[in-house]
Design an enzyme around this catalytic site. Sequence first.
Site, PDB file in Angstrom:
ATOM      1  N   SER A  82       0.842  -1.194   0.000  1.00 42.13           N
ATOM      2  CA  SER A  82       0.000   0.000   0.000  1.00 42.13           C
ATOM      3  C   SER A  82       0.876   1.242   0.000  1.00 42.13           C
ATOM      4  O   SER A  82       2.067   1.182  -0.339  1.00 42.13           O
ATOM      5  CB  SER A  82      -0.954  -0.015   1.214  1.00 42.13           C
ATOM      6  OG  SER A  82      -1.937   1.004   1.091  1.00 42.13           O
ATOM      7  N   ASN A  83       0.304   2.373   0.388  1.00 42.89           N
ATOM      8  CA  ASN A  83       1.044   3.626   0.438  1.00 42.89           C
ATOM      9  C   ASN A  83       0.583   4.429   1.647  1.00 42.89           C
ATOM     10  O   ASN A  83      -0.264   3.978   2.417  1.00 42.89           O
ATOM     11  CB  ASN A  83       0.858   4.414  -0.872  1.00 42.89           C
ATOM     12  CG  ASN A  83      -0.612   4.634  -1.195  1.00 42.89           C
ATOM     13  OD1 ASN A  83      -1.321   5.333  -0.474  1.00 42.89           O
ATOM     14  ND2 ASN A  83      -1.077   4.024  -2.279  1.00 42.89           N
ATOM     15  N   ARG A  84       1.108   5.614   1.807  1.00 43.11           N
ATOM     16  CA  ARG A  84       0.873   6.394   3.029  1.00 43.11           C
ATOM     17  C   ARG A  84      -0.376   7.266   2.979  1.00 43.11           C
ATOM     18  O   ARG A  84      -0.637   8.046   3.897  1.00 43.11           O
ATOM     19  CB  ARG A  84       2.089   7.275   3.309  1.00 43.11           C
ATOM     20  CG  ARG A  84       3.346   6.489   3.657  1.00 43.11           C
ATOM     21  CD  ARG A  84       4.533   7.424   3.802  1.00 43.11           C
ATOM     22  NE  ARG A  84       4.262   8.485   4.775  1.00 43.11           N
ATOM     23  CZ  ARG A  84       4.913   9.644   4.829  1.00 43.11           C
ATOM     24  NH1 ARG A  84       5.857   9.904   3.929  1.00 43.11           N
ATOM     25  NH2 ARG A  84       4.633  10.543   5.746  1.00 43.11           N
ATOM     26  N   SER A  85      -1.166   7.167   1.945  1.00 41.42           N
ATOM     27  CA  SER A  85      -2.350   8.025   1.836  1.00 41.42           C
ATOM     28  C   SER A  85      -3.355   7.733   2.953  1.00 41.42           C
ATOM     29  O   SER A  85      -3.713   6.588   3.194  1.00 41.42           O
ATOM     30  CB  SER A  85      -3.027   7.822   0.478  1.00 41.42           C
ATOM     31  OG  SER A  85      -4.239   8.534   0.421  1.00 41.42           O
TER      32      SER A  85
END
Length: 408
Positions: A216-219
């Site tokens: 995933s990512n940090r959003s």
Amino acid sequence: MEIALLRGKRIILGVSGSIAVYKAVDLASKLTQAGALVDVVMTEAAQRFIRPLTFQAVSGRPVYTDMWTTETAGGLPSHIAHIGLAEEADLLLIAPATANTLAKLAHGLADDLLSITALAASCPLIIAPAMDGGMLDNPATQANLEVLRGGGAHLIEPEQGRLASGLVGSGRLPETPTLLGHIRRVLGLDGPLSGQKLVVTAGGTREALDPVRYLSNRSSGKQGYAIAQAALDAGAEVVLISAADIPTPVGANLIPVVSAESMLAAVLEHVAGSSALIMAAAVADYRPRSVSEQKMKKSDDSLALPLERTRDILMAVKAQREKSGYPMIVVGFAAESENLVENASGKLRSKGLDLLVANDISGDDAGFAVDTNRVVALDMDGGLQAIDLTSKAAIGAYIIERVGGLLA
């Protein structure tokens, strides 16, 4: 925090006799901080729980308790205070509303300042019932609620939980953020985007690796949710396609998704016939080529993880838009760590966007997982506008204003 929609709005807060009156104090405080002018009208029973001075302290305005005295009439003649309040009000909210108050409102009784003000008011009416035991489910209460609905009142459903009696059931007054959300929804109904359907995406997608792990990512989804709230404030019908797990703005139609593929399917379905798509989500560019059915075990000091590209949602929307004409407006986002304008310009052109919002993610005070952002907005005519560090709510309002201008 000031809210543009509430700035200068005259709101009558009617308070009847329930233990939930303490929540009304917090609501009056938050409304005042948001910029609203709050006139509190208390029933005699409400004053048994909290003194009028408490509301006066948080609102900075007179509190109205009795149509026959002038002690707290705020300069209005006591016998016609209800007329002055009703004529100036943008909204009348009764929270908490007891079963007795509901009965009065439903049948047009007017034996105290609150009920007579409600009869005189022509502004929108929101009612938030709160009561104990089986009172809410009683056929008489349900019949009164149906009468009020039929008369155009906006009802806030009570929540489930532990009641003052110790019973557990429906009857709790919602918390302040929910009440504020309903107020914003009703005040925004006739806004500039009334009748327009906007699709907003938010959050970072999660691409499964095994039953436990994912890429995933940090959003956080905060910017997308701020845009959705701004669209609701402007009166739009909002479909929020989200991979985030944060409170949904009141009035938004939430479509929860997890992966890039599920977000793609949801977007293509809901943009049909829509006025605009605002693609604020951080969609994974890659996903594992295969997903293990069992939890992967450590075998050595290294792991080779083959990846494959996910399908580009904006390119799929571009293809669908060329055939159907919808969505009429497409807004994209670009999170960049270098060459911000150059990279954003290329994305604007290649994906056929009407507006692109680019943010520099190299700083700690903007972008991921914080409530502030700084962006550069680029449009299809070569226009460029930089917005310095500000709240994501303010940026959301700016984007919706730009969308409204493009639709107009």
